[in-house]
Design an enzyme around this catalytic site. Structure first.
Site, short mmCIF file in Angstrom:
data_model
loop_
_atom_site.label_atom_id
_atom_site.label_comp_id
_atom_site.label_asym_id
_atom_site.label_seq_id
_atom_site.Cartn_x
_atom_site.Cartn_y
_atom_site.Cartn_z
N ARG A 45 0.50 31.50 -11.50
CA ARG A 45 1.92 31.27 -11.85
C ARG A 45 2.69 30.80 -10.62
O ARG A 45 3.49 29.88 -10.69
CB ARG A 45 2.54 32.57 -12.42
CG ARG A 45 2.00 32.96 -13.80
CD ARG A 45 2.85 34.06 -14.43
NE ARG A 45 2.80 35.33 -13.73
CZ ARG A 45 1.89 36.29 -13.93
NH1 ARG A 45 0.93 36.14 -14.84
NH2 ARG A 45 1.94 37.42 -13.26
N LYS A 135 20.70 32.33 -17.93
CA LYS A 135 20.45 31.84 -19.29
C LYS A 135 20.19 33.02 -20.23
O LYS A 135 19.54 33.99 -19.85
CB LYS A 135 19.23 30.92 -19.29
CG LYS A 135 18.91 30.35 -20.67
CD LYS A 135 17.54 29.68 -20.73
CE LYS A 135 16.54 30.59 -21.39
NZ LYS A 135 15.23 29.94 -21.64
N GLU A 176 22.90 29.78 -24.88
CA GLU A 176 21.88 29.04 -25.64
C GLU A 176 21.65 29.60 -27.05
O GLU A 176 20.89 30.54 -27.23
CB GLU A 176 20.54 29.05 -24.88
CG GLU A 176 19.43 28.32 -25.64
CD GLU A 176 18.09 28.27 -24.90
OE1 GLU A 176 17.96 28.93 -23.86
OE2 GLU A 176 17.19 27.57 -25.38
N LYS A 218 23.83 25.31 -24.10
CA LYS A 218 22.46 24.78 -24.23
C LYS A 218 22.05 24.85 -25.70
O LYS A 218 21.53 25.87 -26.17
CB LYS A 218 21.50 25.60 -23.36
CG LYS A 218 20.02 25.21 -23.52
CD LYS A 218 19.18 25.71 -22.37
CE LYS A 218 17.71 25.48 -22.63
NZ LYS A 218 16.87 25.69 -21.44
P1 13P Z 1 12.09 24.02 -24.27
O1 13P Z 1 12.72 22.78 -23.69
O2 13P Z 1 10.59 24.06 -24.11
O3 13P Z 1 12.58 24.31 -25.66
O4 13P Z 1 12.58 25.23 -23.35
C1 13P Z 1 13.89 25.30 -22.97
C2 13P Z 1 14.31 26.70 -22.85
O5 13P Z 1 14.69 27.15 -21.81
C3 13P Z 1 14.29 27.53 -24.05
O6 13P Z 1 14.96 28.72 -23.83
#
Ligand code: 13P
Length: 338
Positions: A45, A135, A176, A218
Site C-alpha cells: 500500500r 471527505k 459527497e 463531490k
Molecule cells: P471513484 O472515482 O472511484 O468513484 O472514487 C471517488 C471517491 O472518492 C469515492 O468516494
C-alpha cells in the site's frame, strides 16, 4: 479561519487542476490489488501510493490528494512522510473521515454513513498531521421503491454535521452524496434522485451554518444505470448533469469535483470535458476521481518496482487529460498523442 477555508477550497479547484482520491479503505484497496493479483500488505500500500505521489509533474494537474488514515501517518521507505512528499510539491493533503456506509436500521437496502462520534477530536489530530481538507461519502442506492425520503434526509443531515465540524476545525469539507450507478434505471431516474438529494443536502448545510464558500461538493454525474437497456450518450450526460447542478448548487460554492463511480477512465474524462465545453458555469467543475485516475496506472504497476516509471507515466497522462478536461480543452487527438 474562514479566510483559510475559502483559500484552500479555491486552491483545490485552481484552473486545470483536480483532486486524486487515493483514500481506499482496507477492504477497498484489497479489492483493487486483487485485480492485479497482489496481496494488500502495508508495504505494498505504501509503495503503490508512493509511486503515485512521486510521479514527475503530476502536481501540474492535481491540486490535492484524499488520503486514508494509514497513509496520512505513513512514511516512505526513505523515512519521509507521504503527506510531506505531497505538501513539498504544493499538493494539498486531505483525509477521508467517514467510517463507511452502514445498513440503516429499519430501512432494508439503504445505508447511512457513520463516523460522527468523536469526529471533533479526530479532525483536530488530522489537522496536526497536515490535512487541510476532508471527505465524507454518503451512498444512495436506486432500486424498487428506493431511495426513501427518510434515508436521503438521514444522509443529508449527517453530511451537514460533518461539514460543520470540519469548518470548526479549519478543514475544508468535501461533501459527497453519491447516487450509485448500480442498477437498470434510466438517466431520468438518476436525475430525479440526484436533484432530490442535492436539494436536501444544501438545505441541511444552510441549517447547520456551513460556509458555502469554504466547501466543495463531490457529486455523481447524472448518468444511466450500468445495466440500463439504452444508456444515454455523453452529450446528454453532460447536459443533464449541468442542468441539475445549476438548479441545486448555490453559486457561492467555489467548485464541484465529480467522483467517477465506475465509469471508464476515458468516459470520465470525456464527460468532464463536455460539461466544461458547455460554458457559462457559476462554479469550477473538476474531478476528484479514484478509479478513473488510478485504474490504468495500477495495471501498469503490477506491484513491481521495475514498472514504477511506466506506471507513473500512465498516471501522469490520465491526470493531464483530466486537468485539460477541467478547462474544456480535451480531445481524442490529445488522448492519443501524449
Ligand atoms: P471513484 O472515482 O472511484 O468513484 O472514487 C471517488 C471517491 O472518492 C469515492 O468516494
Amino acid at each position: 479561519m474562514s479566510q483559510e477555508l475559502v483559500t484552500v477550497a479555491n486552491a483545490l479547484v485552481a484552473r486545470g487542476k483536480g483532486i486524486l482520491a487515493a483514500d481506499e479503505s482496507f477492504p477497498t484497496i484489497a479489492k483493487r490489488f486483487k485485480s492485479i493479483g497482489l496481496e494488500s500488505t502495508e508495504e505494498y500500500r505504501r509503495d503503490y501510493r508512493h509511486m503515485l505521489f512521486t510521479a514527475p509533474d503530476f502536481s501540474q494537474y492535481v491540486s490535492g490528494v484524499i488520503l486514508f488514515d494509514e497513509t496520512l501517518r505513513q512514511k516512505a521507505a526513505d523515512g519521509k512522510r507521504l503527506a510531506d512528499i505531497l505538501a513539498d510539491q504544493g499538493v494539498i493533503p486531505g483525509i477521508k473521515v467517514d467510517a463507511g456506509a452502514k445498513p440503516l436500521a429499519g430501512f432494508e437496502g439503504e445505508t447511512v454513513t457513520e463516523g460522527l462520534d468523536g469526529l471533533r477530536g479526530r479532525l483536530a489530530e488530522y489537522r496536526e498531521l497536515g490535512a487541510k481538507f476532508a471527505k465524507w461519502r454518503a451512498v444512495i442506492n436506486i432500486g424498487e421503491g428506493l431511495p426513501t425520503r427518510f434515508a436521503l434526509e438521514a444522509n443529508a443531515h449527517a453530511l451537514a454535521r460533518y461539514a460543520a465540524l470540519c469548518q470548526e476545525a479549519g478543514i475544508v469539507p468535501i461533501v459527497e452524496p453519491e447516487v450509485l450507478m448500480d442498477g437498470n434505471h434510466d438517466l431520468a431516474r438518476c436525475q430525479a434522485v440526484t436533484e432530490e438529494i442535492l436539494v436536501l443536502v444544501f438545505a441541511q448545510l444552510k441549517a447547520h451554518n456551513v460556509l458555502l464558500e469554504g466547501m466543495l461538493l463531490k457529486p455523481n454525474m447524472v448518468i444511466s444505470g450500468k445495466g440500463a437497456a439504452d444508456r444515454a450518450g455523453a452529450e446528454e450526460v453532460a447536459k443533464e448533469t449541468v442542468a441539475t447542478l445549476k438548479r441545486c448548487v448555490p453559486s457561492a460554492v467555489p467548485g464541484i469535483v465529480f467522483l467517477s463511480g465506475g465509469q471508464s477512465s476515458v468516459e470520465a474524462t470525456e464527460h468532464l470535458d463536455l460539461m466544461n465545453k458547455l460554458g457559462d458555469l457559476p462554479w469550477a467543475l473538476s474531478f476528484s476521481y479514484g478509479r478513473a485516475l488510478q485504474e490504468d496506472a495500477l495495471k501498469a504497476w503490477q506491484g513491481q518496482s521495475g514498472n514504477v516509471a511506466t506506471a507513473q507515466a500512465v498516471f501522469r497522462h490520465r491526470a493531464k487529460m483530466n486537468g485539460v478536461a477541467a478547462t474544456g480543452g480535451y480531445s481524442s487527438q490529445l488522448e492519443n498523442a501524449s
